[in-house]
Motif scaffolding. Structure first.
Motif, PDB file in Angstrom:
ATOM      1  N   CYS A 282      17.538 -16.648  29.687  1.00  0.00           N
ATOM      2  CA  CYS A 282      16.393 -16.000  29.039  1.00  0.00           C
ATOM      3  C   CYS A 282      15.094 -16.547  29.629  1.00  0.00           C
ATOM      4  O   CYS A 282      14.862 -17.759  29.623  1.00  0.00           O
ATOM      5  CB  CYS A 282      16.437 -16.253  27.536  1.00  0.00           C
ATOM      6  SG  CYS A 282      14.973 -15.609  26.710  1.00  0.00           S
ATOM      7  N   ARG A 285      12.906 -18.939  27.507  1.00  0.00           N
ATOM      8  CA  ARG A 285      13.513 -20.131  26.912  1.00  0.00           C
ATOM      9  C   ARG A 285      12.665 -21.389  27.050  1.00  0.00           C
ATOM     10  O   ARG A 285      12.732 -22.274  26.209  1.00  0.00           O
ATOM     11  CB  ARG A 285      14.906 -20.373  27.490  1.00  0.00           C
ATOM     12  CG  ARG A 285      14.915 -20.840  28.925  1.00  0.00           C
ATOM     13  CD  ARG A 285      16.325 -21.137  29.377  1.00  0.00           C
ATOM     14  NE  ARG A 285      16.373 -21.343  30.808  1.00  0.00           N
ATOM     15  CZ  ARG A 285      16.038 -22.479  31.429  1.00  0.00           C
ATOM     16  NH1 ARG A 285      15.641 -23.522  30.731  1.00  0.00           N
ATOM     17  NH2 ARG A 285      16.117 -22.576  32.740  1.00  0.00           N
ATOM     18  N   CYS A 288      10.395 -21.100  24.056  1.00  0.00           N
ATOM     19  CA  CYS A 288      10.933 -20.557  22.806  1.00  0.00           C
ATOM     20  C   CYS A 288      11.265 -21.679  21.812  1.00  0.00           C
ATOM     21  O   CYS A 288      12.043 -22.574  22.147  1.00  0.00           O
ATOM     22  CB  CYS A 288      12.186 -19.735  23.089  1.00  0.00           C
ATOM     23  SG  CYS A 288      12.896 -19.044  21.578  1.00  0.00           S
ATOM     24  N   CYS A 295      21.019 -19.955  26.024  1.00  0.00           N
ATOM     25  CA  CYS A 295      19.826 -19.254  26.526  1.00  0.00           C
ATOM     26  C   CYS A 295      19.541 -19.596  27.988  1.00  0.00           C
ATOM     27  O   CYS A 295      18.943 -18.798  28.713  1.00  0.00           O
ATOM     28  CB  CYS A 295      18.623 -19.582  25.654  1.00  0.00           C
ATOM     29  SG  CYS A 295      18.894 -19.228  23.911  1.00  0.00           S
ATOM     30  N   CYS A 313      17.436 -10.887  22.859  1.00  0.00           N
ATOM     31  CA  CYS A 313      17.491 -12.282  22.375  1.00  0.00           C
ATOM     32  C   CYS A 313      18.887 -12.532  21.800  1.00  0.00           C
ATOM     33  O   CYS A 313      19.372 -11.724  20.998  1.00  0.00           O
ATOM     34  CB  CYS A 313      16.428 -12.518  21.290  1.00  0.00           C
ATOM     35  SG  CYS A 313      16.595 -14.119  20.476  1.00  0.00           S
ATOM     36  N   HIS A 314      19.517 -13.638  22.196  1.00  0.00           N
ATOM     37  CA  HIS A 314      20.873 -13.944  21.714  1.00  0.00           C
ATOM     38  C   HIS A 314      20.911 -14.142  20.205  1.00  0.00           C
ATOM     39  O   HIS A 314      21.940 -13.954  19.582  1.00  0.00           O
ATOM     40  CB  HIS A 314      21.376 -15.221  22.390  1.00  0.00           C
ATOM     41  CG  HIS A 314      21.555 -15.063  23.875  1.00  0.00           C
ATOM     42  ND1 HIS A 314      22.356 -14.085  24.428  1.00  0.00           N
ATOM     43  CD2 HIS A 314      21.042 -15.769  24.911  1.00  0.00           C
ATOM     44  CE1 HIS A 314      22.308 -14.185  25.754  1.00  0.00           C
ATOM     45  NE2 HIS A 314      21.522 -15.208  26.070  1.00  0.00           N
TER      46      HIS A 314
HETATM   47 FE1  SF4 Z   1      15.458 -16.339  24.539  1.00  0.00          FE
HETATM   48 FE2  SF4 Z   1      16.271 -15.704  22.089  1.00  0.00          FE
HETATM   49 FE3  SF4 Z   1      17.206 -17.875  23.309  1.00  0.00          FE
HETATM   50 FE4  SF4 Z   1      14.680 -17.814  22.464  1.00  0.00          FE
HETATM   51  S1  SF4 Z   1      16.519 -17.744  21.200  1.00  0.00           S
HETATM   52  S2  SF4 Z   1      15.398 -18.585  24.426  1.00  0.00           S
HETATM   53  S3  SF4 Z   1      14.195 -15.683  22.871  1.00  0.00           S
HETATM   54  S4  SF4 Z   1      17.516 -15.750  23.935  1.00  0.00           S
END
Ligand code: SF4
Length: 317
Positions: A282, A285, A288, A295, A313-314
């Motif tokens: 991601c 990440r 985040c 991620c 988003c996971h």
């Molecule tokens: Fe990306 Fe969601 Fe993981 Fe945050 S929680 S790093 S937005 S996949």
């Protein structure tokens, strides 16, 4: 209903060259695999921080910047594959309003010639016919017919943006990419120009891709909103869903920064990473607050959510 514009897998990369031989040493992945649909008559807002690729995406759709890969299906035709002659013919239906109303208007041309240039280039040879259409479109954007005989510097910033809008509208396009159309204007005139764009959408049955970094402005103008981060779309939903139930942590952070919201401000740490070397998995990440081990390994797809939105988003499914 069939989409007026469908973008599939669109990529726009810029080579980075170095050394005496100017060898390519990397690629700036400004737009890196974007899918979007815009329905006829719809306004799709495209929002994200500066440098996220949203303006490059808008310009790639119009081929003002050549995309590296992907499809741009407009009215059933893949414009990404058209030769120059056929692209010119379709451009009358695809127009742009630029951010900078000063830099985008030739200071040595009369306003009438700026607005009427597209008419001439598209075969309206009669001067009387051009003058009539210029006068008509100046009136539609709230400018007096006498504006045609004056130069851009004689107008205020808001009026110059109205000239830019008239230039985009004079060929009666179907789709307009509005690229940060009010961000260079004084706050006092921003709402006038936004209201004008909303009224023109009704009057001319326009479809907009409305690009801005300000989520409050995008929310005001749009039916649906796409949120972009580092070359990818991370969430798409209705303006109401994005406003009331944002799913992606990045959307939540953008929303929390809108003045007047009751939500607690989410301050993102760090800078947006370079599109030359985006993070693995991601791309969000590194900033985040919810990032997990997965991620870094797996890039989340922009999947459908039960709310009707799409989110990459996971942890949001
Ligand atoms: Fe990306 Fe969601 Fe993981 Fe945050 S929680 S790093 S937005 S996949």
């Amino acid at each position: 209903m069939t989409a007026l514009l469908s973008v599939r897998g669109l990529k726009t990369h810029f080579p980075v060259r170095a050394g005496a031989l100017r060898r390519t040493v990397g690629q700036i992945r400004a737009v890196d695999g974007v899918d979007l649909d815009i329905m006829p008559g719809e306004t799709l807002g495209l929002v994200g921080e500066s440098g996220c690729g949203k303006s490059t995406l808008g310009r790639s759709i119009l081929r003002l910047i050549e995309p590296t890969a992907g499809q741009v299906i407009f009215d059933g035709i893949d414009v990404a594959t058209l030769d120059a002659r056929r692209m010119k013919a379709i451009r009358r239906d695809l127009q742009i309003i630029f951010q900078d109303p000063v830099g985008s208007l030739n200071p040595r041309m009369h306003v009438g010639d700026i607005v009427g240039e597209g008419l001439h280039a598209n075969g309206v040879r009669s001067r009387a016919e051009r003058d009539h259409r210029i006068k008509e479109i100046l009136a539609a954007v709230g400018l007096d017919a006498s504006a045609a005989g004056r130069f851009p510097h004689e107008f205020s910033g808001g009026q110059r943006q109205r000239i830019g809008i008239a230039r985009a509208l004079v060929l009666r396009p179907k789709l307009i990419v509005a690229d940060e159309p009010v961000s260079a204007l004084d706050v006092s005139v921003q709402s006038q120009v936004l209201n004008l764009l909303a009224a023109l959408r009704q009057q001319f049955s326009l479809t907009y891709l409305f690009v801005a970094h300000d989520l409050a402005v995008v929310d005001y103008m749009s039916d649906r909103v796409a949120v972009m981060y580092l070359g990818r779309v991370v969430e798409v939903g209705t303006a109401r869903q994005i406003r009331t139930n944002p799913l992606h942590p990045y959307t939540r952070a953008l929303l929390s920064a809108v003045p007047g919201r009751e939500r607690q401000r989410i301050v993102l740490s760090g800078e947006v990473p370079s599109p030359l070397t985006p993070p693995s998995g991601c791309r969000f990440r590194t900033r985040c607050p919810m990032a997990q081990e997965i991620c870094a390994r797996v890039e989340p797809a922009l999947d459908a959510h039960p709310s009707g939105a799409r989110v990459a988003c996971h942890l949001s499914h």
